[in-house]
Design a protein around this motif. Structure first.
Motif, PDB file in Angstrom:
ATOM      1  N   ARG A   1       0.852  -1.185   0.000  1.00  0.00           N
ATOM      2  CA  ARG A   1       0.000   0.000   0.000  1.00  0.00           C
ATOM      3  C   ARG A   1       0.890   1.237   0.000  1.00  0.00           C
ATOM      4  O   ARG A   1       1.850   1.324   0.767  1.00  0.00           O
TER       5      ARG A   1
ATOM      6  N   ARG B   1      -6.138  -0.960  -3.634  1.00  0.00           N
ATOM      7  CA  ARG B   1      -5.326  -0.924  -2.420  1.00  0.00           C
ATOM      8  C   ARG B   1      -4.659   0.429  -2.204  1.00  0.00           C
ATOM      9  O   ARG B   1      -3.995   0.656  -1.206  1.00  0.00           O
ATOM     10  N   PHE B   2      -4.781   1.359  -3.162  1.00  0.00           N
ATOM     11  CA  PHE B   2      -4.067   2.623  -3.064  1.00  0.00           C
ATOM     12  C   PHE B   2      -5.007   3.736  -2.607  1.00  0.00           C
ATOM     13  O   PHE B   2      -6.125   3.849  -3.078  1.00  0.00           O
TER      14      PHE B   2
END
Length: 281
Positions: free
Chosen positions: A116, A269-270
């Protein structure tokens, strides 16, 4: 002395990520690569490599049926889907191990976990944090399901490579090369296969003569087509799904597969703030 832990951190160990990590490491960079699933990405695990394995498996049905004409006495053949998938998985395991050896030989640190972005030069994997001068995002994409009632009842090409049971009746939604390839594969293995496409012919953008010839040959092999047709809804029924079409026709299938050539990037996920930092850095 560098202010960063690494020169390069690669997020995603598919074809692009592995190549970038290996090349940078072989040129002397300090490199780490993170992957939450299996090394190799789509091509090795859910794309061209296992697809070829299934294509090779599907062709034997015709070969066996034609063998007696060439003097061969062949016992009644029996297709075992589970055996094919197990052998495919064994081949992929060996290929993933090969990629791992190549990365380690180049000096790349392999991190198993979901990465991440924290900021433009920091990546978090679980509780650990790594800083890098450069970060490459090579997370690829995933197939989409159409926005219709019952979409959760369908599988995509990702799941098609590891089905627990072989479908005797299969409906494929889509007209691109993925849909066409899987129609040929499952039809070749003996499934009653129907391909539904909203267009007038498969493989838009390819040569028209080739498109027409391919559709004709697939029909001769037993694939059924529904052109100029869309799927309105999927409904669960005992043993499978009912497919309601825009033409008013209903089909019943053991399995419905969607291959509509639309993909979602794996950016879930970012954090948006981190993406903004990278874009402006």
């Amino acid at each position: 002395m560098s202010v960063y832990d690494l020169d390069l951190f690669v997020i995603g160990a598919g074809s692009g990520g592995i190549r970038a990590a290996r090349t940078a490491a072989e040129l002397g960079a300090r490199v780490a690569i993170a992957e939450p699933r299996q090394l190799g990405g789509t091509c090795v695990n859910l794309g061209c490599v296992p697809k070829k394995f299934l294509v090779y498996g599907a062709r034997y049905r015709d070969d066996l049926s034609e063998a007696p004409a060439y003097g061969w006495s062949v016992p009644e053949p029996a297709f075992r889907w589970g055996r094919l998938i197990a052998n495919k998985d064994a081949q992929l395991t060996g290929l993933r191990q090969h990629y791992e050896r190549l990365l380690r030989a180049a000096g790349v640190t392999i991190i198993h976990g979901c990465a991440r972005l924290v900021d433009a030069h920091t990546v978090a994997v679980d509780e650990a944090r790594y800083t890098a001068r450069f970060i490459i995002i090579a997370t690829g994409s995933r197939p989409m399901r159409p926005d219709i009632p019952g979409q959760e009842l369908a599988v995509t090409s990702d799941e098609a490579f590891s089905l627990p049971h072989f479908p005797k009746r299969l409906v494929i939604v889509g007209g691109g090369y993925i849909a066409v390839e899987f129609a040929g594969i499952f039809n070749g293995m003996g499934a009653h296969t129907t391909l539904i496409h909203r267009g007038t012919l498969v493989l838009r953008g390819f040569d028209d003569d080739a498109r027409g010839f391919l559709a004709e040959q697939m029909q001769k092999k037993g694939v059924s087509f529904r052109f100029d047709t869309e799927v309105n809804a999927l409904t669960r029924i005992p043993g499978g799904s009912r497919v309601s079409l825009s033409t008013g026709e209903d089909l019943e299938a053991d399995l419905v597969m969607v291959a509509i050539m639309s993909i979602n990037p794996r950016f879930h996920r970012f954090m948006p703030s981190a993406m903004s930092l990278i874009a402006s850095d």
